[in-house]
Design a protein around this motif. Structure first.
Motif, PDB file in Angstrom:
ATOM      1  N   THR A 180      -4.462  -2.795 -10.039  1.00 39.58           N
ATOM      2  CA  THR A 180      -3.147  -3.473 -10.086  1.00 39.58           C
ATOM      3  C   THR A 180      -2.321  -2.571  -9.485  1.00 39.58           C
ATOM      4  OG1 THR A 180      -3.892  -4.535 -12.011  1.00 39.58           O
ATOM      5  CG2 THR A 180      -1.708  -4.686 -11.603  1.00 39.58           C
ATOM      6  N   VAL A 181      -1.762  -1.026 -10.229  1.00 38.46           N
ATOM      7  CA  VAL A 181      -1.110  -0.219  -9.852  1.00 38.46           C
ATOM      8  C   VAL A 181      -1.443   0.084  -8.140  1.00 38.46           C
ATOM      9  CG1 VAL A 181      -0.310   2.108  -9.543  1.00 38.46           C
ATOM     10  CG2 VAL A 181      -0.435   0.451 -11.444  1.00 38.46           C
ATOM     11  N   VAL A 182      -2.407   0.540  -7.502  1.00 40.26           N
ATOM     12  CA  VAL A 182      -3.426   0.257  -6.512  1.00 40.26           C
ATOM     13  C   VAL A 182      -2.831  -0.518  -5.594  1.00 40.26           C
ATOM     14  CG1 VAL A 182      -4.788   1.736  -5.158  1.00 40.26           C
ATOM     15  CG2 VAL A 182      -4.895   2.544  -7.141  1.00 40.26           C
ATOM     16  N   TYR A 183      -2.737  -2.004  -6.102  1.00 38.40           N
ATOM     17  CA  TYR A 183      -2.990  -3.231  -4.949  1.00 38.40           C
ATOM     18  C   TYR A 183      -1.123  -3.387  -4.970  1.00 38.40           C
ATOM     19  CZ  TYR A 183      -3.673  -8.107  -3.541  1.00 38.40           C
ATOM     20  OH  TYR A 183      -3.267  -9.025  -2.461  1.00 38.40           O
ATOM     21  N   ARG A 184      -0.656  -3.444  -6.168  1.00 38.37           N
ATOM     22  CA  ARG A 184       0.845  -3.701  -5.514  1.00 38.37           C
ATOM     23  C   ARG A 184       1.337  -2.647  -4.631  1.00 38.37           C
ATOM     24  NH1 ARG A 184       1.694  -5.645 -11.438  1.00 38.37           N
ATOM     25  NH2 ARG A 184       0.449  -7.928 -11.115  1.00 38.37           N
ATOM     26  N   MET A 185       0.779  -1.542  -4.631  1.00 33.60           N
ATOM     27  CA  MET A 185       1.103  -0.877  -3.434  1.00 33.60           C
ATOM     28  C   MET A 185       0.625  -0.947  -2.374  1.00 33.60           C
ATOM     29  SD  MET A 185       1.818   2.684  -5.199  1.00 33.60           S
ATOM     30  CE  MET A 185       2.234   3.880  -3.811  1.00 33.60           C
ATOM     31  N   LEU A 186      -0.271  -1.082  -1.616  1.00 35.61           N
ATOM     32  CA  LEU A 186      -1.053  -0.932  -0.725  1.00 35.61           C
ATOM     33  C   LEU A 186      -0.980  -2.608  -0.435  1.00 35.61           C
ATOM     34  CD1 LEU A 186      -4.511   1.297  -1.369  1.00 35.61           C
ATOM     35  CD2 LEU A 186      -2.030   1.474  -0.323  1.00 35.61           C
ATOM     36  N   LYS A 187      -0.696  -4.024  -0.960  1.00 36.28           N
ATOM     37  CA  LYS A 187      -1.079  -4.697  -0.535  1.00 36.28           C
ATOM     38  C   LYS A 187      -2.540  -5.594   0.601  1.00 36.28           C
ATOM     39  CE  LYS A 187       3.886  -5.772  -0.818  1.00 36.28           C
ATOM     40  NZ  LYS A 187       4.006  -4.479  -1.380  1.00 36.28           N
ATOM     41  N   ASN A 188      -2.838  -4.687  -0.593  1.00 36.72           N
ATOM     42  CA  ASN A 188      -4.945  -5.395   0.489  1.00 36.72           C
ATOM     43  C   ASN A 188      -5.700  -5.197  -0.258  1.00 36.72           C
ATOM     44  OD1 ASN A 188      -7.401  -4.381   1.909  1.00 36.72           O
ATOM     45  ND2 ASN A 188      -6.367  -4.569   4.046  1.00 36.72           N
ATOM     46  N   TYR A 235      -1.208   6.342  -8.302  1.00 33.04           N
ATOM     47  CA  TYR A 235      -0.072   5.897  -7.040  1.00 33.04           C
ATOM     48  C   TYR A 235       0.377   7.183  -6.254  1.00 33.04           C
ATOM     49  CZ  TYR A 235       5.211   6.786  -6.133  1.00 33.04           C
ATOM     50  OH  TYR A 235       6.414   6.392  -5.955  1.00 33.04           O
ATOM     51  N   ARG A 236      -0.288   8.802  -6.122  1.00 32.62           N
ATOM     52  CA  ARG A 236       0.168   9.450  -5.226  1.00 32.62           C
ATOM     53  C   ARG A 236      -1.312   9.117  -3.709  1.00 32.62           C
ATOM     54  NH1 ARG A 236       1.072  14.715  -8.684  1.00 32.62           N
ATOM     55  NH2 ARG A 236       3.085  14.401  -9.140  1.00 32.62           N
ATOM     56  N   LYS A 237      -2.066   8.663  -4.802  1.00 30.85           N
ATOM     57  CA  LYS A 237      -3.702   8.336  -3.377  1.00 30.85           C
ATOM     58  C   LYS A 237      -2.629   7.075  -3.092  1.00 30.85           C
ATOM     59  CE  LYS A 237      -7.280  11.028  -3.925  1.00 30.85           C
ATOM     60  NZ  LYS A 237      -8.402  11.007  -2.593  1.00 30.85           N
ATOM     61  N   SER A 238      -2.334   6.616  -3.487  1.00 24.61           N
ATOM     62  CA  SER A 238      -1.977   5.102  -2.528  1.00 24.61           C
ATOM     63  C   SER A 238      -0.728   5.245  -1.484  1.00 24.61           C
ATOM     64  CB  SER A 238      -0.869   3.969  -3.953  1.00 24.61           C
ATOM     65  OG  SER A 238      -2.112   3.718  -4.804  1.00 24.61           O
ATOM     66  N   LEU A 239      -0.171   6.480  -2.200  1.00 19.09           N
ATOM     67  CA  LEU A 239       0.754   6.597  -0.922  1.00 19.09           C
ATOM     68  C   LEU A 239       0.756   7.250   0.469  1.00 19.09           C
ATOM     69  CD1 LEU A 239       3.755   8.446  -3.223  1.00 19.09           C
ATOM     70  CD2 LEU A 239       4.100   6.630  -2.140  1.00 19.09           C
ATOM     71  N   ASP A 240      -0.854   7.969  -0.376  1.00 22.50           N
ATOM     72  CA  ASP A 240      -1.624   8.619   0.697  1.00 22.50           C
ATOM     73  C   ASP A 240      -2.043   7.995   1.826  1.00 22.50           C
ATOM     74  OD1 ASP A 240      -0.401  11.279  -0.383  1.00 22.50           O
ATOM     75  OD2 ASP A 240      -2.958  11.459  -0.993  1.00 22.50           O
ATOM     76  N   ALA A 241      -2.447   6.598   1.532  1.00 24.44           N
ATOM     77  CA  ALA A 241      -3.002   5.566   1.902  1.00 24.44           C
ATOM     78  C   ALA A 241      -1.998   4.956   2.535  1.00 24.44           C
ATOM     79  CB  ALA A 241      -3.761   4.791   1.017  1.00 24.44           C
ATOM     80  N   LEU A 242      -0.885   4.384   2.161  1.00 17.84           N
ATOM     81  CA  LEU A 242       0.258   4.123   3.540  1.00 17.84           C
ATOM     82  C   LEU A 242       0.400   5.283   4.256  1.00 17.84           C
ATOM     83  CD1 LEU A 242       2.239   2.793   0.036  1.00 17.84           C
ATOM     84  CD2 LEU A 242       1.171   1.649   2.183  1.00 17.84           C
ATOM     85  N   VAL A 267      -0.666   6.954   5.667  1.00 15.55           N
ATOM     86  CA  VAL A 267      -2.680   7.183   6.797  1.00 15.55           C
ATOM     87  C   VAL A 267      -2.612   5.907   7.722  1.00 15.55           C
ATOM     88  CG1 VAL A 267      -5.167   6.586   7.274  1.00 15.55           C
ATOM     89  CG2 VAL A 267      -4.001   8.585   5.977  1.00 15.55           C
ATOM     90  N   ASN A 268      -2.113   5.505   6.844  1.00 12.38           N
ATOM     91  CA  ASN A 268      -1.749   3.378   8.022  1.00 12.38           C
ATOM     92  C   ASN A 268      -0.348   3.581   8.680  1.00 12.38           C
ATOM     93  OD1 ASN A 268      -4.439   2.348   6.915  1.00 12.38           O
ATOM     94  ND2 ASN A 268      -3.724   1.746   5.009  1.00 12.38           N
ATOM     95  N   LYS A 269       0.444   4.143   8.135  1.00  9.92           N
ATOM     96  CA  LYS A 269       1.716   4.229   8.616  1.00  9.92           C
ATOM     97  C   LYS A 269       2.257   2.418   8.854  1.00  9.92           C
ATOM     98  CE  LYS A 269       1.153   7.799  11.416  1.00  9.92           C
ATOM     99  NZ  LYS A 269       0.866   7.797  13.067  1.00  9.92           N
ATOM    100  N   ARG A 270       2.003   2.181   6.899  1.00 10.89           N
ATOM    101  CA  ARG A 270       2.600   0.803   6.833  1.00 10.89           C
ATOM    102  C   ARG A 270       3.218   0.868   6.120  1.00 10.89           C
ATOM    103  NH1 ARG A 270       0.513  -2.905   2.368  1.00 10.89           N
ATOM    104  NH2 ARG A 270       1.177  -4.711   3.300  1.00 10.89           N
ATOM    105  N   PHE A 271       4.434   0.089   6.843  1.00 11.65           N
ATOM    106  CA  PHE A 271       5.707   0.665   5.702  1.00 11.65           C
ATOM    107  C   PHE A 271       6.636  -1.704   6.026  1.00 11.65           C
ATOM    108  CE2 PHE A 271       6.600   4.846   5.679  1.00 11.65           C
ATOM    109  CZ  PHE A 271       6.245   5.397   7.108  1.00 11.65           C
ATOM    110  N   VAL A 272       7.082  -1.820   5.429  1.00 12.94           N
ATOM    111  CA  VAL A 272       7.202  -2.710   4.436  1.00 12.94           C
ATOM    112  C   VAL A 272       8.871  -3.138   4.816  1.00 12.94           C
ATOM    113  CG1 VAL A 272       7.622  -4.803   2.748  1.00 12.94           C
ATOM    114  CG2 VAL A 272       5.667  -3.128   2.525  1.00 12.94           C
ATOM    115  N   SER A 273       9.402  -3.507   5.823  1.00 14.04           N
ATOM    116  CA  SER A 273      10.365  -3.982   5.765  1.00 14.04           C
ATOM    117  C   SER A 273      11.460  -5.020   5.582  1.00 14.04           C
ATOM    118  CB  SER A 273      10.625  -4.692   7.885  1.00 14.04           C
ATOM    119  OG  SER A 273      10.480  -5.671   7.806  1.00 14.04           O
ATOM    120  N   SER A 274      12.327  -4.426   4.653  1.00 11.27           N
ATOM    121  CA  SER A 274      13.415  -5.593   3.935  1.00 11.27           C
ATOM    122  C   SER A 274      13.551  -7.230   4.912  1.00 11.27           C
ATOM    123  CB  SER A 274      14.647  -5.406   4.340  1.00 11.27           C
ATOM    124  OG  SER A 274      15.589  -4.928   5.446  1.00 11.27           O
TER     125      SER A 274
END
Length: 186
Positions: A34-42, A79-86, A88-95
């Motif tokens: 749940t924590v990871v999914y909420r961060m990665l949204k995938n 949390y840290r693994k999720s940040l690493d994945a983000l 790597v993907n260079k995935r940012f959510v814009s406002s």
């Protein structure tokens, strides 16, 4: 269901009974996901990162000192693994993504929030949390859904208590805005 403490199973694993780690995985797999999914949204990526979290936790189990709860230590890894994945993907959510709110699965009713059942209300909140930036979604999830204290969240996300409180405050405001926009679209 076995109600032994986490430390009991940690000790068993460290003593060579590696199959006992499966109890810890079963105990925390849905919460970590749940924590990871909420961060990665995938979904697929969240499953992979959640699995990597448990692999890393297993390999580092001998370094778990017990200063914090095992769950806090595990969420920190997730949390840290999720940040690493983000990264790597260079995935940012814009406002601008926050403004794109739509609840296609909810029937339009005159006063939707007062008429929705608890399950539907929870789904709207979960969908709205997914519109928040990754770090804010994680903090909201940890605080409200995993019932972690600010002190525990500080340990997980490596921010100061003041920063966590500020992020919680700002996230609640954004969440309110998202929910308000969603309600008006009904």
């Amino acid at each position: 269901m076995n109600h032994q403490s986490d430390q009991y199973y940690i000790d068993k694993v460290l003593d060579g009974q590696v199959n006992m780690f499966s109890v810890l995985v079963e105990r925390y797999q849905s919460l970590v996901y749940t924590v990871v999914y909420r961060m990665l949204k995938n979904k697929e990526q969240a499953e992979e990162v959640a699995q990597d979290t448990f692999v890393k936790a297993y390999k580092a189990l001998d370094r778990y000192r017990g200063d914090a709860k095992f769950s806090t230590w595990l969420y920190t890894i997730a949390y840290r693994k999720s940040l690493d994945a983000l990264k790597v993907n260079k995935r940012f959510v814009s406002s601008s993504d926050i403004k794109e709110i739509g609840e296609e699965n909810i029937e339009l009713v005159e006063d939707a929030l007062s008429c929705l059942q608890a399950k539907e209300r929870k789904q709207i909140i979960l969908d709205s949390i997914m519109k928040l930036p990754e770090d804010e979604a994680a903090i909201i999830t940890l605080y409200y859904f995993e019932e972690k204290s600010v002190k525990e969240i500080v340990e997980i996300v490596n921010l100061t208590a003041d920063n966590v409180k500020i992020k919680l405050y700002r996230s609640r405001k954004k969440l309110y805005s998202i929910l308000h926009i969603s309600r008006n679209e009904w």
